[in-house]
Motif scaffolding. Structure first.
Motif, short mmCIF file in Angstrom:
data_model
loop_
_atom_site.label_atom_id
_atom_site.label_comp_id
_atom_site.label_asym_id
_atom_site.label_seq_id
_atom_site.Cartn_x
_atom_site.Cartn_y
_atom_site.Cartn_z
N TYR A 6 71.36 -37.68 9.79
CA TYR A 6 70.18 -36.35 10.24
C TYR A 6 70.39 -35.96 11.72
O TYR A 6 70.00 -34.86 11.94
CB TYR A 6 69.00 -37.44 10.52
N HIS A 7 71.08 -36.60 12.62
CA HIS A 7 71.48 -35.89 13.86
C HIS A 7 72.28 -34.76 13.93
O HIS A 7 72.28 -33.98 14.81
CB HIS A 7 71.97 -36.96 14.71
N ARG A 10 70.27 -29.87 13.34
CA ARG A 10 69.72 -29.94 14.57
C ARG A 10 68.69 -28.88 14.42
O ARG A 10 67.61 -29.01 15.12
CB ARG A 10 70.78 -29.13 15.64
N ALA A 13 65.88 -31.26 13.40
CA ALA A 13 65.51 -32.32 14.39
C ALA A 13 64.54 -31.60 15.28
O ALA A 13 63.81 -32.23 16.05
CB ALA A 13 66.88 -32.90 14.84
N TRP A 113 67.57 -38.88 14.80
CA TRP A 113 67.89 -37.79 15.30
C TRP A 113 69.06 -37.59 16.34
O TRP A 113 69.54 -36.48 16.81
CB TRP A 113 66.79 -36.79 15.61
N SER A 209 59.48 -33.50 9.00
CA SER A 209 60.64 -32.38 8.72
C SER A 209 60.78 -31.84 7.36
O SER A 209 61.17 -30.87 7.45
CB SER A 209 61.76 -33.11 9.63
#
Length: 251
Positions: A6-7, A10, A13, A113, A209
């Motif tokens: 997930y990180h 961006r 996030a 994230w 999200s």
């Protein structure tokens, strides 16, 4: 189980601040039992990573802790500041602590994230010996009959989004990178039953999200169909809420 990275996404996030007031209105505050456990650690200086609109930071500050938030989105940070907690705007990975150290680092619904290797190493560097890194994620479990109705609605309007009736993957996997600075990870689950109105549920979903990534017309149609389904069963529904926490002490 390998978790999605997930990180690396961006845009997703950093999508939450586009409606920070809705996020603050519908995302739940941490349960009292979790706050009690954090207070019992007797921390003085606390860093709340990815503090969002200050749900955790405000609760801890209200119990006498000295809390600083770090938040990548300035719009979210403004809400936390309005609640009386100072925030510095930066991604955790790039944030300059300027020599400061902490007794407790918290992160609620946001550690996925953050780069897991950089995040764990940086947390270890910022914690005083004996300090604690506490990560937690929320879950919402619906009754099976309601979940079945919702799934049909998602299949029609948003097949790539989740109903968000599930136990978070992060709580069933190792949330910390296995670095020598931390001792064994202790996990705890806090669960309580509640009743949620149609307005509250569709408002909450719009803060996630994967729902924010939907085309506006698809999100609107999904929310309308879910709202109608909840209204058809009396305007509210039972939800089993949970917070799944992992604690690791800095050696």
């Amino acid at each position: 189980m390998t978790l999605p990275k997930y990180h690396l996404d961006r845009a997703r996030a950093q999508s939450f601040g586009s409606d920070s007031e809705q996020y603050d209105r519908y995302r739940p505050s941490p349960p009292d039992a979790l706050v009690d456990d954090l207070v019992a650690l007797r921390a003085v200086d606390v860093l709340d990573v990815g503090c969002g609109t200050g749900k955790v930071a405000v609760a801890l500050a209200g119990r006498g802790m000295r809390v600083l938030g770090v938040e990548v989105d300035g719009r979210m940070a403004d809400v936390t500041r309005a609640h009386g907690v100072p925030v510095e705007v930066a991604s955790f990975e790039s944030w300059d602590a300027a020599g400061r150290r902490f007794d407790l680092i918290t992160c609620s619904d946001a550690w996925h994230w953050i780069d897991p290797v950089v995040g764990s190493e940086k947390a270890a560097a910022l914690l005083r010996p004996g300090g604690t890194l506490a990560l937690f994620w929320s879950s919402y479990l619906l009754e099976a009959s309601v979940e079945a109705v919702f799934q049909r609605i998602y299949d029609e309007h948003a097949p790539k989004a989740r109903t968000h009736s599930y136990e978070p993957l992060q709580a069933r996997s190792e949330p910390f990178e296995p670095i020598a600075a931390f001792g064994p990870v202790e996990t705890r689950t806090y669960r309580w039953d509640t009743t949620v109105s149609a307005t509250e549920w569709v408002g909450l979903l719009a803060t996630f999200s994967d729902h924010r990534a939907l085309a506006p017309e698809n999100l609107t149609a999904l929310q309308a169909a879910l709202y109608e389904a909840i209204e058809d069963v009396g305007g509210s529904m039972a939800v089993s809420r949970g917070v799944h926490a992992a604690f690791a002490r800095r050696l």
